[in-house]
Design a protein around this motif. Sequence first.
Motif, PDB file in Angstrom:
ATOM      1  N   CYS A 109       6.071   0.446   1.868  1.00  0.00           N
ATOM      2  CA  CYS A 109       5.259   1.663   1.980  1.00  0.00           C
ATOM      3  C   CYS A 109       6.081   2.897   1.654  1.00  0.00           C
ATOM      4  O   CYS A 109       5.568   4.009   1.688  1.00  0.00           O
ATOM      5  CB  CYS A 109       4.655   1.778   3.374  1.00  0.00           C
ATOM      6  SG  CYS A 109       5.834   2.232   4.639  1.00  0.00           S
ATOM      7  N   TYR A 161       0.539   3.113   3.821  1.00  0.00           N
ATOM      8  CA  TYR A 161       0.328   3.122   2.370  1.00  0.00           C
ATOM      9  C   TYR A 161      -0.323   4.426   1.917  1.00  0.00           C
ATOM     10  O   TYR A 161      -1.004   5.114   2.687  1.00  0.00           O
ATOM     11  CB  TYR A 161      -0.561   1.947   1.951  1.00  0.00           C
ATOM     12  CG  TYR A 161       0.111   0.623   2.180  1.00  0.00           C
ATOM     13  CD1 TYR A 161       1.353   0.351   1.605  1.00  0.00           C
ATOM     14  CD2 TYR A 161      -0.482  -0.350   2.966  1.00  0.00           C
ATOM     15  CE1 TYR A 161       1.976  -0.867   1.810  1.00  0.00           C
ATOM     16  CE2 TYR A 161       0.136  -1.571   3.180  1.00  0.00           C
ATOM     17  CZ  TYR A 161       1.372  -1.815   2.596  1.00  0.00           C
ATOM     18  OH  TYR A 161       1.980  -3.007   2.802  1.00  0.00           O
ATOM     19  N   THR A 206      -6.571  -3.388  -2.747  1.00  0.00           N
ATOM     20  CA  THR A 206      -7.415  -2.918  -1.655  1.00  0.00           C
ATOM     21  C   THR A 206      -8.354  -4.025  -1.189  1.00  0.00           C
ATOM     22  O   THR A 206      -8.566  -4.204   0.025  1.00  0.00           O
ATOM     23  CB  THR A 206      -8.224  -1.686  -2.114  1.00  0.00           C
ATOM     24  OG1 THR A 206      -7.318  -0.706  -2.612  1.00  0.00           O
ATOM     25  CG2 THR A 206      -9.012  -1.090  -0.950  1.00  0.00           C
ATOM     26  N   ARG A 251      -6.228  -6.307   0.873  1.00  0.00           N
ATOM     27  CA  ARG A 251      -5.863  -5.683   2.149  1.00  0.00           C
ATOM     28  C   ARG A 251      -7.055  -5.694   3.104  1.00  0.00           C
ATOM     29  O   ARG A 251      -6.898  -5.870   4.312  1.00  0.00           O
ATOM     30  CB  ARG A 251      -5.404  -4.237   1.919  1.00  0.00           C
ATOM     31  CG  ARG A 251      -4.026  -4.120   1.283  1.00  0.00           C
ATOM     32  CD  ARG A 251      -3.708  -2.671   0.896  1.00  0.00           C
ATOM     33  NE  ARG A 251      -2.485  -2.579   0.096  1.00  0.00           N
ATOM     34  CZ  ARG A 251      -2.179  -1.550  -0.692  1.00  0.00           C
ATOM     35  NH1 ARG A 251      -3.013  -0.513  -0.797  1.00  0.00           N
ATOM     36  NH2 ARG A 251      -1.056  -1.544  -1.379  1.00  0.00           N
ATOM     37  N   THR A 252      -8.245  -5.508   2.560  1.00  0.00           N
ATOM     38  CA  THR A 252      -9.443  -5.492   3.396  1.00  0.00           C
ATOM     39  C   THR A 252      -9.721  -6.888   3.945  1.00  0.00           C
ATOM     40  O   THR A 252     -10.185  -7.051   5.067  1.00  0.00           O
ATOM     41  CB  THR A 252     -10.655  -5.000   2.571  1.00  0.00           C
ATOM     42  OG1 THR A 252     -10.272  -3.811   1.888  1.00  0.00           O
ATOM     43  CG2 THR A 252     -11.838  -4.719   3.474  1.00  0.00           C
ATOM     44  N   ASP A 295      -7.647  -8.891   4.804  1.00  0.00           N
ATOM     45  CA  ASP A 295      -6.444  -9.251   5.553  1.00  0.00           C
ATOM     46  C   ASP A 295      -6.732 -10.046   6.816  1.00  0.00           C
ATOM     47  O   ASP A 295      -6.150 -11.095   7.063  1.00  0.00           O
ATOM     48  CB  ASP A 295      -5.683  -7.967   5.928  1.00  0.00           C
ATOM     49  CG  ASP A 295      -4.310  -8.273   6.478  1.00  0.00           C
ATOM     50  OD1 ASP A 295      -3.881  -9.443   6.362  1.00  0.00           O
ATOM     51  OD2 ASP A 295      -3.663  -7.362   7.006  1.00  0.00           O
ATOM     52  N   PRO A 308      -0.130  -7.820   3.826  1.00  0.00           N
ATOM     53  CA  PRO A 308      -0.882  -7.338   2.663  1.00  0.00           C
ATOM     54  C   PRO A 308       0.048  -6.919   1.520  1.00  0.00           C
ATOM     55  O   PRO A 308       1.214  -6.586   1.743  1.00  0.00           O
ATOM     56  CB  PRO A 308      -1.648  -6.136   3.218  1.00  0.00           C
ATOM     57  CG  PRO A 308      -0.857  -5.678   4.386  1.00  0.00           C
ATOM     58  CD  PRO A 308      -0.220  -6.909   4.967  1.00  0.00           C
ATOM     59  N   SER A 314       2.001  -4.827  -1.092  1.00  0.00           N
ATOM     60  CA  SER A 314       2.516  -3.465  -1.014  1.00  0.00           C
ATOM     61  C   SER A 314       2.396  -2.763  -2.360  1.00  0.00           C
ATOM     62  O   SER A 314       2.087  -3.377  -3.382  1.00  0.00           O
ATOM     63  CB  SER A 314       3.976  -3.489  -0.598  1.00  0.00           C
ATOM     64  OG  SER A 314       4.739  -4.087  -1.616  1.00  0.00           O
TER      65      SER A 314
END
Lengths: 267, 267, 267, 267, 267, 267
Positions: free
Chosen positions: C34, C166, C195, C198-199, C201, C208, C210
């Motif tokens: 991040c 992030y 994304t 990550r959602t 996850d 997730p 990076s």
Amino acid sequence: MTEQTYLANGNEVRLFEQACRQRLPVMLTGPTGCGKTRLVEHMGLLLGRPVVTISCHDDLTSSDLVGRFIVTGGDVVWTDGPLTRAVKAGAICYLDEVVEARHDSLAVLHSLTDHRRTLYLDRAGEVVRAPEEFMLVCSYNPAYRSSLKELKPSFRQRFVTLPMCYLPPDREAEVIVAEAGIGLPTAQRLVRCATAIRTADEAFHFEPPSTRVLVTAAHLIAAGASELEAAEACVLAPLSSDGGVSEGLREVAAASLADADSPNPNR
Amino acid sequence: MTEQTYLANGNEVRLFEQACRQRLPVMLTGPTGCGKTRLVEHMGLLLGRPVVTISCHDDLTSSDLVGRFIVTGGDVVWTDGPLTRAVKAGAICYLDEVVEARHDSLAVLHSLTDHRRTLYLDRAGEVVRAPEEFMLVCSYNPAYRSSLKELKPSFRQRFVTLPMCYLPPDREAEVIVAEAGIGLPTAQRLVRCATAIRTADEAFHFEPPSTRVLVTAAHLIAAGASELEAAEACVLAPLSSDGGVSEGLREVAAASLADADSPNPNR
Amino acid sequence: MTEQTYLANGNEVRLFEQACRQRLPVMLTGPTGCGKTRLVEHMGLLLGRPVVTISCHDDLTSSDLVGRFIVTGGDVVWTDGPLTRAVKAGAICYLDEVVEARHDSLAVLHSLTDHRRTLYLDRAGEVVRAPEEFMLVCSYNPAYRSSLKELKPSFRQRFVTLPMCYLPPDREAEVIVAEAGIGLPTAQRLVRCATAIRTADEAFHFEPPSTRVLVTAAHLIAAGASELEAAEACVLAPLSSDGGVSEGLREVAAASLADADSPNPNR
Amino acid sequence: MTEQTYLANGNEVRLFEQACRQRLPVMLTGPTGCGKTRLVEHMGLLLGRPVVTISCHDDLTSSDLVGRFIVTGGDVVWTDGPLTRAVKAGAICYLDEVVEARHDSLAVLHSLTDHRRTLYLDRAGEVVRAPEEFMLVCSYNPAYRSSLKELKPSFRQRFVTLPMCYLPPDREAEVIVAEAGIGLPTAQRLVRCATAIRTADEAFHFEPPSTRVLVTAAHLIAAGASELEAAEACVLAPLSSDGGVSEGLREVAAASLADADSPNPNR
Amino acid sequence: MTEQTYLANGNEVRLFEQACRQRLPVMLTGPTGCGKTRLVEHMGLLLGRPVVTISCHDDLTSSDLVGRFIVTGGDVVWTDGPLTRAVKAGAICYLDEVVEARHDSLAVLHSLTDHRRTLYLDRAGEVVRAPEEFMLVCSYNPAYRSSLKELKPSFRQRFVTLPMCYLPPDREAEVIVAEAGIGLPTAQRLVRCATAIRTADEAFHFEPPSTRVLVTAAHLIAAGASELEAAEACVLAPLSSDGGVSEGLREVAAASLADADSPNPNR
Amino acid sequence: MTEQTYLANGNEVRLFEQACRQRLPVMLTGPTGCGKTRLVEHMGLLLGRPVVTISCHDDLTSSDLVGRFIVTGGDVVWTDGPLTRAVKAGAICYLDEVVEARHDSLAVLHSLTDHRRTLYLDRAGEVVRAPEEFMLVCSYNPAYRSSLKELKPSFRQRFVTLPMCYLPPDREAEVIVAEAGIGLPTAQRLVRCATAIRTADEAFHFEPPSTRVLVTAAHLIAAGASELEAAEACVLAPLSSDGGVSEGLREVAAASLADADSPNPNR
């Protein structure tokens, strides 16, 4: 033990020789005292090559195998370990009970056991290519395997595996006579005693007596011990972890050695 | 094995070359003996760069990778480890079975695998920036992963990951013929035997036989062993941790090698 | 990445500068990739101070941090470690992934992080008071915390803590374009792909992807790889510990990259 | 912090002085940041003796305490450790967080803490009797005690034990003003915030915020941070092991700091 | 403490002397602070022999006991450890808290504790026969025994075992008066307080307060502390692992010390 | 103890001599203090060979057995360990309590205990063949065996095993008289006391008192202790791990020693 012993018990001498000719490493498996070490010594003689033996154990480091820097005359000098010496000499390098070794120590063998046949001495900054004559042989006793100590499949797949087992009773008695110089009837009674115990194995759950303990007992008999004394001290007592002999085992032995009531014919 | 082998099995050669051009590190994953080490050797030749191989293991310290102080002539002199030598030489540095290494040893790789491409030698007080030519390649066999040994996500995310797998049967037989110099029909029977075992994998729960063991068996056949002997010693016995061959496996092998009743055509 | 990146994502640049002015140590927390390391590098430039980076790991001893006696010319001479060098130089000392360090190694930091701002070199018999310019910065990824490895509250309470996360999608795409030199639409598709993962996850339970893996994928695309190839090798494969890509993940990626069917505009 | 601080909070300054006069060792107990280290520094000034501080940790060996042989000029010379130096100098030797030390390291303290007041340097073959002025002080935070790390009763019974705790709110605010130079209203709001969290302790199960974090927050406010920003970074974020601030905690802090809506009066 | 103390509490002084005359090793057992170390010092004076004390701990190696090679002037010279020095000097060698030692370190004592009375220095290649005057004494606190740390029966059977316990109340008060120079009534109240806590032992499950803590408390009273302050700091606080004093314990102490409301007569 | 003692208790002296004549290694098993060490010393005298005793323990390395490189005069010189010295001298090498040794240390014994009778000094690059006179003897107490520490069957099968036990009461009393010079009636009462406790063994679950503790008690009586005092200190107290004597045990002892009410006839 002579060459015939191995020819008789299977194809291991021939396959060992073929693997050697193709420069493939060999893995011997089998129970305690079934002759793995002797086969390697025999093949060394047969193939005319020196044998370098390394007994594996928990503390064997890769430095113990390949070598290390040693201080001499105030300086630090690289000194080859037994594996490196064996590679350079084109010897048969025999890793006895390889399953006992730490797995990280075995990593240095990878490049020796595939098409590279090369030893990387990272710390010395040296790369040693094995000559045609070099051969790697490992052995282990599957009875000792545990989840912690099992050889990795990727390691096992690098070897020609030759499983070995005990000799048939007649051959075993011949070996005992040849090794310890006692009479055949005594040898046959010892083998009968061992066979009885090996058969009772599942009930007793112990490592069965090997040809080695029978030879040891025969030696003790040759020195004047009675057959029952020798069987108790060399065959029965080592079976249990407290060195004592249970009544049941003593009966099995006494029954097998029954003919031995007559005076000891070996003295 | 030639370049075509890799071109045929996927896009790994091209992606490897693209990652190299962008100075990105590569992670190879796949089962035992599927050709990870050979791909790296192949790419070294293709890209005209030396390959420095480091076999990872539990005891590999960061000092083993980057170097240490060694006493020479009464003095202490810094000596580069293989990773530092590879960085300075602009070589391909190949960390074989990286999952076996201690995670703390891998920390020294972090600054080499991100935008810094730099090796910090804290003890030597030196900072080495990697030349354009330097490339880091790691590999591991996912079949051995465990909760204790899993690579951290933050480590895995630093690499271009190229999953690899076994060759299709036809190509595998070609490789065996090329490597061991036996006839195609024998090679095909060996592949059939391996495929039968690989398919039975789920029932038996063992690491399936690799191309490597088939090549080993082929070598033994070339030396005069029968196909069944070779399959038993090189393909079946290594499957189990006791080196023995179960009756079921022997039947699978015998059925696959059925055509081999005829005299061995390789001798 | 430029200064604006950090200004946009929160108040961390200002608070970092204020902590620095008050001679307070800073702790950065946040997920893999991040930008923690980049923030420290950025602040080093902004404040005109050198940055000394130390990657923490299980084997980092307090001697590795503060220094040790080394034999030179037959004599034993004290040699400062990177922490001591950083203190004496008035640098920003950055302990990356401090949670990985052995807690006993961190004890030497206590006297540096309270009103004493002093390093006690017990073995060298030296006491080093930090100059005004010295600053200590630590970082860790809370996703890796475990009961065994958690930082002690008394340690955490010694720092100004700056949580990081992030970038928002638009800024992330800008960073990718700036870093890898690909077109914005491709960068946006990569961010959309990240994304989506990550959602998802919570369902998949993985670390997730990076910003770093998106930049890596962009580099591979810039070298000629297709977007799907790059996403598979750099974004999807590192998610699972076996390096393989599940069908579900591939569908998520393919849907996100749908517009990429047209010829790759980056070549 | 001045002498009055300790006089006000209990009898610890007087009992410390009385123990010192009788040559008895002292054990300080209490939570993180309640002033144990400062009391020792204060007593050193009051009694006119130097303080030698040793931060205890898992790896502290008895050699680290008493000394070791070091090679110098080709020879091996005994070098006193900080404990031995403190004994010989008649200093106050302060073992910070003694519960962290390995118990075997503490064995060397036994003969110093009973009527012998003697240090046996077995390896150096030296016996050091402590001068009248020498005093041993240890401290630990009972909140960290565990079955593995508990001090043995026979060790605890060798000390005069002085339990310490946080200051009452009014005194705490005074300390903050004196340390960080901010206005009293801001200090009072920070104390109110800390008190609210300390009261909520049983529900949240975390180490409560110490006076130290309030002073740190005050420093950040003095540098221009808002009170909420400072409370989040210095008081709230260190409470949880992930450095994040929960919504509930933020509400508690915001309510305590409500009066701070007006412009920051400290700039 | 004088000789009479031991004569009064049992037969340990006479049995110790008889064991010494017969050259038998002695093992002292008993709770913390009951006078084991003092008995050994007393016997050293009575028998006119030096006492060499070795505090046992987890890390005590056999080299720490018998000696090791040390580099001096470029050469390696054997240096006797405290045990070897005690044997050669015909001293009383006292191993304090022997149960804490690693069992492998104790193996070197075997040949000293049977009819051989000989120390084998394997590494130095030296055999040291103990002179008539040498005596080995060990001690341990049975309250600390655990399955991991229990002395082996074969070790315990090598010693004449002398169990020790606390003095009766009257004698204990006399000792306190003699040691700390306070008045008898105060000493009696301290003993009454300790007896009350020792009686409550089963309910509270802590190591009971020893004579040592009463002497410490008496010293603090002699320096001006009130009786309750001294009892809290020296007797009560060390009972619990957090250094705090529970309300129940404080009531027990206050009741025992009730007569102390009158002005402190010791100042 | 004289030769007759062993002749009377079984065939162990004869079998030991026969094994020695055949160059077979011997393993002695039996409880604490039953005379294993004395048998070895006895055989050394009988066979006219020196005995080299090595006490095994957890930390005994193979280097401690075979030797190591030691720095002398700036150089590194190989120095034989006690095992190597015993082999070269043709001595009886006695490994006391071999079950305590680390198994990896025992691996160096393998080649000494089979037909090779050879010691491989890998690090020194030396191969030592044992002379005819060399004999290896090991011992262990089966009562201490545990799953962690059990000798491997393959190790036990290398030895002639001779189980040993306590002497019959009459002989035991004779030994006590001969060793400690007390009267026969006292010796008989001590044996009666020991026999009573040994019989009660199953109820109490402790290691029974050995002949050794009876001899120790007799020595204490010879120095003037009463029989009950001596029995308590030497026989009863070592039975329990806290050194205390239970009321039940004291009654057993008092009853056995009842005739001892009369004045002590040994003074």
